[in-house]
Structures are given as structure tokens and as C-alpha cells.
Design a protein around this motif. Sequence first.
Motif, short mmCIF file in Angstrom:
data_model
loop_
_atom_site.label_atom_id
_atom_site.label_comp_id
_atom_site.label_asym_id
_atom_site.label_seq_id
_atom_site.Cartn_x
_atom_site.Cartn_y
_atom_site.Cartn_z
N ALA A 189 12.56 0.49 0.02
CA ALA A 189 11.59 1.03 -0.94
C ALA A 189 10.17 0.56 -0.61
O ALA A 189 9.21 1.35 -0.68
CB ALA A 189 11.98 0.61 -2.36
N THR A 190 10.04 -0.71 -0.25
CA THR A 190 8.71 -1.24 0.08
C THR A 190 8.13 -0.54 1.30
O THR A 190 6.91 -0.34 1.38
CB THR A 190 8.79 -2.76 0.31
OG1 THR A 190 9.37 -3.38 -0.84
CG2 THR A 190 7.41 -3.35 0.56
N SER A 191 8.99 -0.16 2.23
CA SER A 191 8.50 0.55 3.42
C SER A 191 7.82 1.86 3.02
O SER A 191 6.84 2.28 3.65
CB SER A 191 9.67 0.86 4.38
OG SER A 191 10.24 -0.34 4.84
N VAL A 192 8.34 2.50 1.99
CA VAL A 192 7.72 3.75 1.52
C VAL A 192 6.38 3.47 0.85
O VAL A 192 5.36 4.13 1.15
CB VAL A 192 8.66 4.49 0.54
CG1 VAL A 192 8.00 5.76 0.04
CG2 VAL A 192 10.00 4.80 1.20
N PHE A 193 6.34 2.50 -0.05
CA PHE A 193 5.08 2.18 -0.72
C PHE A 193 4.01 1.78 0.30
O PHE A 193 2.84 2.17 0.18
CB PHE A 193 5.29 1.07 -1.75
CG PHE A 193 5.83 1.56 -3.06
CD1 PHE A 193 7.18 1.80 -3.22
CD2 PHE A 193 5.00 1.80 -4.14
CE1 PHE A 193 7.69 2.27 -4.43
CE2 PHE A 193 5.49 2.28 -5.34
CZ PHE A 193 6.84 2.51 -5.49
N ASP A 194 4.41 0.99 1.30
CA ASP A 194 3.46 0.55 2.33
C ASP A 194 2.97 1.69 3.22
O ASP A 194 1.99 1.54 3.94
CB ASP A 194 4.11 -0.51 3.24
CG ASP A 194 4.24 -1.86 2.56
OD1 ASP A 194 3.64 -2.06 1.49
OD2 ASP A 194 4.94 -2.72 3.11
N SER A 195 3.68 2.80 3.19
CA SER A 195 3.31 3.94 4.02
C SER A 195 2.54 5.00 3.23
O SER A 195 2.08 5.99 3.80
CB SER A 195 4.57 4.58 4.62
OG SER A 195 5.26 3.63 5.40
N ALA A 196 2.41 4.80 1.93
CA ALA A 196 1.80 5.81 1.06
C ALA A 196 0.31 5.60 0.85
O ALA A 196 -0.43 6.55 0.58
CB ALA A 196 2.51 5.83 -0.29
N GLY A 197 -0.14 4.33 0.94
CA GLY A 197 -1.55 4.05 0.66
C GLY A 197 -1.78 3.38 -0.67
O GLY A 197 -2.92 3.25 -1.12
N VAL A 198 -0.68 2.96 -1.33
CA VAL A 198 -0.81 2.28 -2.62
C VAL A 198 -0.33 0.84 -2.50
O VAL A 198 0.29 0.45 -1.51
CB VAL A 198 -0.03 3.00 -3.73
CG1 VAL A 198 -0.60 4.38 -3.97
CG2 VAL A 198 1.46 3.07 -3.39
N CYS A 199 -0.59 0.06 -3.55
CA CYS A 199 -0.33 -1.37 -3.53
C CYS A 199 1.12 -1.68 -3.92
O CYS A 199 1.68 -1.06 -4.83
CB CYS A 199 -1.29 -2.06 -4.50
SG CYS A 199 -1.05 -3.84 -4.65
N ALA A 200 1.68 -2.69 -3.28
CA ALA A 200 3.05 -3.11 -3.57
C ALA A 200 3.19 -3.58 -5.02
O ALA A 200 4.28 -3.53 -5.59
CB ALA A 200 3.48 -4.23 -2.62
N PHE A 201 2.10 -4.04 -5.61
CA PHE A 201 2.21 -4.56 -6.98
C PHE A 201 2.48 -3.47 -8.01
O PHE A 201 2.84 -3.77 -9.15
CB PHE A 201 0.95 -5.34 -7.36
CG PHE A 201 0.86 -6.69 -6.69
CD1 PHE A 201 1.83 -7.11 -5.80
CD2 PHE A 201 -0.20 -7.53 -6.94
CE1 PHE A 201 1.76 -8.34 -5.17
CE2 PHE A 201 -0.29 -8.77 -6.32
CZ PHE A 201 0.69 -9.17 -5.44
N THR A 202 2.27 -2.21 -7.63
CA THR A 202 2.64 -1.14 -8.56
C THR A 202 4.14 -1.16 -8.83
O THR A 202 4.59 -0.67 -9.87
CB THR A 202 2.27 0.24 -8.00
OG1 THR A 202 2.93 0.42 -6.72
CG2 THR A 202 0.77 0.40 -7.84
#
Lengths: 84, 616
Positions: free
Chosen positions: B500-513
Motif C-alpha cells: 500500500a505504501t508503494s502506491v502512496f509513494d508513487s502518487a505524489g501524496v504524503c504517507a501520513f495521510t
Amino acid sequence: MKVIFKLYATLQDYLPAEAKRTNAQTLHLEEGTTVQQIIERFALPQKLCHLVLIDGHFVPPGERGTRVLEDGAILAIWPPVAGG
Amino acid sequence: MAWNRKLLRVDLSKGTCKAEPLNMEWAQEYLGQRGLATKYFVEEVDPKVDPLAPENKLIMTTGPLTGTVASTGGRYSVVTKGALTGAIACSNSGGYFGAELKFSGWDMIIFEGKSPKPVYLSIEDDKVELRDASHLWGKTVFQTEEIIKSSHQDPQIRVSSIGRSGENGVLFACVVNDLHRAAGRSGVGTVMGSKNLKAVAVRGKSGSGGALKDAKGFMAATKAAKKVLADNAVTGQGLPKYGTQVLMNVINEMGALPTRNHRDVQFEDARKISGEAMHEKRPTDGKTHLVTNAACFGCTIACGRISRIDETHFSVVNKPQYWGASGGLEYEAAWALGAANGVGDLEALQYVNVLCNEDGFDPITFGATIAAAMELYDLGILTKEQIGLEAPFGSAQALVELAQMTAQGIGFGKELGMGSARLCAKYGRPELSMGVKKQEFPAYDSRGIQGMGLGYATSNRGACHLRAYTVASEVLGIPVKTDPLVTEGKADLVKAFQDATSVFDSAGVCAFTTFAWSLADLQPQLDTACEGDWTMEKLALLGERIWNMERLFNNAAGFTAKDDDLPPRLKTEAAKTGPAKGLVNGIDKMRPEYYKARGWTPEGVPTKETLDRLGL
């Protein structure tokens, strides 16, 4: 019996002024006192009592009413928090 | 905008800058930022390349939501082969630089080769040029930004640069943007320095060349997602008020705060360096340490800390340049500079944190390396004469002086600049380096939070908390509470967080969301922004594909299952106090379960079936 009671983050506002510098105060309690009774005694909003630990161990919400504190225990409570 | 559909390729050896169309077929399979840039990287770079050789490349990259109205949509990453680790590196940063790069019309910049002399890249939309940086070499991050803005006569330029540590070969140098946001880990700044690339200065006036797939739908999706963040008690209230630093007392209470190079798991002075302490008025000047919170571009959480050092503190008493407000302290830095080496002096930690920003070196690896050096000193292996000063655990004076020496690349600072793995190996005690794949642990002891041990051991960029933040589940109950003291179920938990984190890191948004959002909250934002059909199934597969792609690179670089391991201390020396008293980490039990969950062989190699399923 004695229990160390700790409140952190926004919940520290519910501590007496002299306890805020340490986030802790010592409580002298009757035998058989539960976690929920302490939460009510300090008028802590239930929804802010998110992370409840006794001696570092998590106490699930459903067990707070029956979980009895023991002499020397450390009860620590946080509102919803996170970090990274 | 989603993608600008355009990348900039900079050949530093030849001094050329060329535009290329973004590979949109790859964008459909790897999305952007971490995923897409890593795809470019693994296609173009020999896995066995020396990280500091001209043949290594360095990519600055945005995601499709970078620069949009999506909350926290200001992220960018630096992808390369890490100088510290020799593994795939992807370091993510906030601030404003990423959005500005997007506004200038580019999705990513690929740097290759090595410049014969110091240069910086200037971008003003399509006007792109390499400029001489001789006058910037030897300058700090703070000085570099000021000089560039002044010389361009444009205060709105955004700058990302290395400090002196990146020039001096400190192996854990960062790339710092907007003064105190950093692509911090794995030595990505060291690679940048090895290319004689001092900075990237970007000004985007064109806004964007790319279009949103469904602008109205995107506005609705981002508005709904912002409401989720605002209504969530963690992202709406907890993080803005106390920042990540609120964890100091939590993790200490749970007996998982690594202390004195992981000799202990609880720090007696944790409260003195906590988020709560940052809110208290100092007896010396009546001011609080914390000045305000701060947000990166587009962020509706605003977890950042801006603090002010006590002017009477020994570290700054004759240094008025450090008396103003500056970035920090965040939890990771406060732990690494503080509890990790037994220092309970909040002002000293903030001063060293500012030095880390000013000269661009990773406070996690630096603090953990100090901890290793202090243990070597405690054991009599390193002496006062070798270090240049007395360095017992708990010495704020030693911490401050050694930070200054590392920043300037002088004295024993040169040895600290190698990181703990090389330092401990040099002095015959490699087992005292607390890390994985030569990268130091962050702020969670895996004897008290078992899943983090597996996450550290299997992280593709070396020990890291941001690849699989199982603390959310094991400690905070997000999305569900799991028992931190057991190994059962952690293989699946770690895999789920990693993908899941790999997707967030590839989207342009912060992991803290992710404290409030799940993939189901991100999916509508991506699906309305990006062309194509972005279903939950596609995103889940994408995350797993990215993870396996990174793994394949590392395997080809020479890493094996033996590298997915923890130092002996965490496997043989039980925690002495707290809930985990008597426990070691169960990595040897969790690792095979994890490989099986991943569809890998017992040797940690993805099977043909797994690769076929993921399209790799």
C-alpha cells in the motif's frame, strides 16, 4: 494502594497544574478500582481515551470497565495520536 | 494536471539537457514518482554499478497528484542507487519544490554522468540550463538557497540542494529543499555530490501542460478526501498540535524506544525531549521551544514543527545565526539524536537537527552512528585521543561537537561520515551497528514491536520505518489493533503495508495521510486525475509490482536472504525492561512466512509465477 496515573498530549489538561510538568501523578485508590472508574473520576471524554496502557500493555476498550488496577501499576492514556 | 507527459534528461558529462516524452505505457503500470522513476532507473542502470560512479543515475521525480489540489500533493522523490546501502534508494520529501517542478511542466529529471566542474540546474519552465556552481561549492544548504534566489532576483524560486556533507562524501548526505525538508535517507545527497551537482533551482510559471481526466470529479474526490483527514482525530487534531514528536512518550511507555545503541528499550529522559516538552515555557527565557506548526504544499494536516533554540544554551550562545526559528524537531530526529545516544537535552537536539538541515545529512543515520561510536568509546575500543574528545553516552557536548565536525568534514567527523556499519567494521565490532543493509534503524525497537523487525529486515532501501509502518497497527490501532509482542500475522501485515505504501509513494501524496486514508480514499482521486481505469485491484497489483521490481534490482545487485536480517543484539539480547522484557525479535520465524506470503522462494527470490502475475 498507589497507582501512577499519566495523561499525555491534549489529555494532560485534565491533570492538576503541578502534575503537568511530569504528565504524571500518584493516585491513592481503593482496592478493586477499574480503569473506567479512573476515566470517569477525571471526567476524561471517552472518545479521547484512545490508547490506554497499563504498564505499557494495551487495554482494549471493552475491558476497561472490568480491568482492575493493581498496587504499583502505571496507567497511561493518550488521545488519538500518530507519528512517523 | 496529472502527468505533464514530459521528462528532462540531463547529461552532466556532456552538459546537455533534453526533453523526452514520458513513457505513458509505463505510467499505467507504475503510476509515477517512486514506481515510475524506479522503472526508469532499473531499465537504465546496471544493478552492480558503484553508487558514486558516473554510471549511476539520479532521478528527481513527482507523482501524478503532485502540484494538484489533493491534500499533501506536494511530494517528490529522489531515486538512485544509495551511497550508504548499495541498494535501490528512494527518498521522499515535502515542502514546495516538488509542486514547483510540476508547475514548470516536467514530471521528472534524470541526471546521468558527472559534471567536470560544480554546476546547478536552473529550470524556468522550458528554459533549462546547467550553470556554473563554483561559487556555491563549499556553501551550506541555507547559503545556497539564498545566493541562488538573490542571483536570479526571484524569491519564489524553489531550491533543492546538497550541503557541505554531500560534497565531502558523507555517505548519508541528504538532498534538502525549502531549507528544512529533505529526501533524507540512504545517501542520495552523496550521489548528487559525486556528480558535482550542487542544486536544482526551479520556477514554474506555466502551471501545467497536463490535463485532469475528470476535473469536476477530481474536485469532488479531493474535497471528500480532505474531509476524511479533517474529521479524523489523528490527522485533524493530533498531528497538527503535537506533530510526530507525540510518539516519544508513547513508544517509551511501550518499552520500544531504542536507547544507548539499543542496549536499553526505555529512556529515563524521554519526557524531556518529547512533544509535550516542546510546548512548555523554558525557565531561562519564558518562551516555548515550539514556535508553530507548518504545512508543506497543499497539506491540510500540517504536522511540521518550527522551533526556536534557547539563546543561552551552550551550543548557540555565541552564534546568533541559530537564534531564529527553524525546522524541527520531528520524532525520528529527536529520537536518533537523543534517546539513541542517551542525550536528554532538547536544545542540543534542536541545534544538531538544524546542522543536519543546514549541511544536509540524515539525522537518523547520524544519531545512530553517534550511538555506535559512544558504545565503542564505552567499551574502550575508541579513545578520547582518537575521537578528539570524551564521548560517553549522554554527552550533549560530544553530540554537538561531533555534529559540527561531521558537517564540516573534519577530524573524527570524517569517520562518522561513513555511517555506523563501516565505522563498527573498521574497529572490529561490526555487530554493534544497529541497522540493516548498512542503513541504521529508525526509532522503534523491534523487540517491543515485532512487526517492525520484519519490516526493517525486508525493506528494499535498508532499515526504514516508512516502507512498512506497522507501528500504526501494532501500537496505534490503525486500521486495526494487533499485538506488538507476537510474531503471528506479521508477515501478512508487513506485506500489506509495504504494498500500500508503494502506491502512496508513487502518487505524489504524503504517507501520513494513511493514518486516515486507505487505498479506497486515494483511488477516486487517482481515477479522476489520471487517464486510464484506476481500480482498487489495479492499485493493489501496482503496489506489489513496485515492491518486487525493487527486490529484483537488489537481488541483481548482490543482496540475498542473508541481508534480510537483524543485528545479533536484537535476536539474542532480550529487552531488559517494559512490556517486552525477556523478548528478542522473532525475525527467523517471520522471514520464511513473509517469503511465502510474497510468492518468493525460501532464498528470497520471486518465483516465475509471481513475476508472471505481476507482469514483471
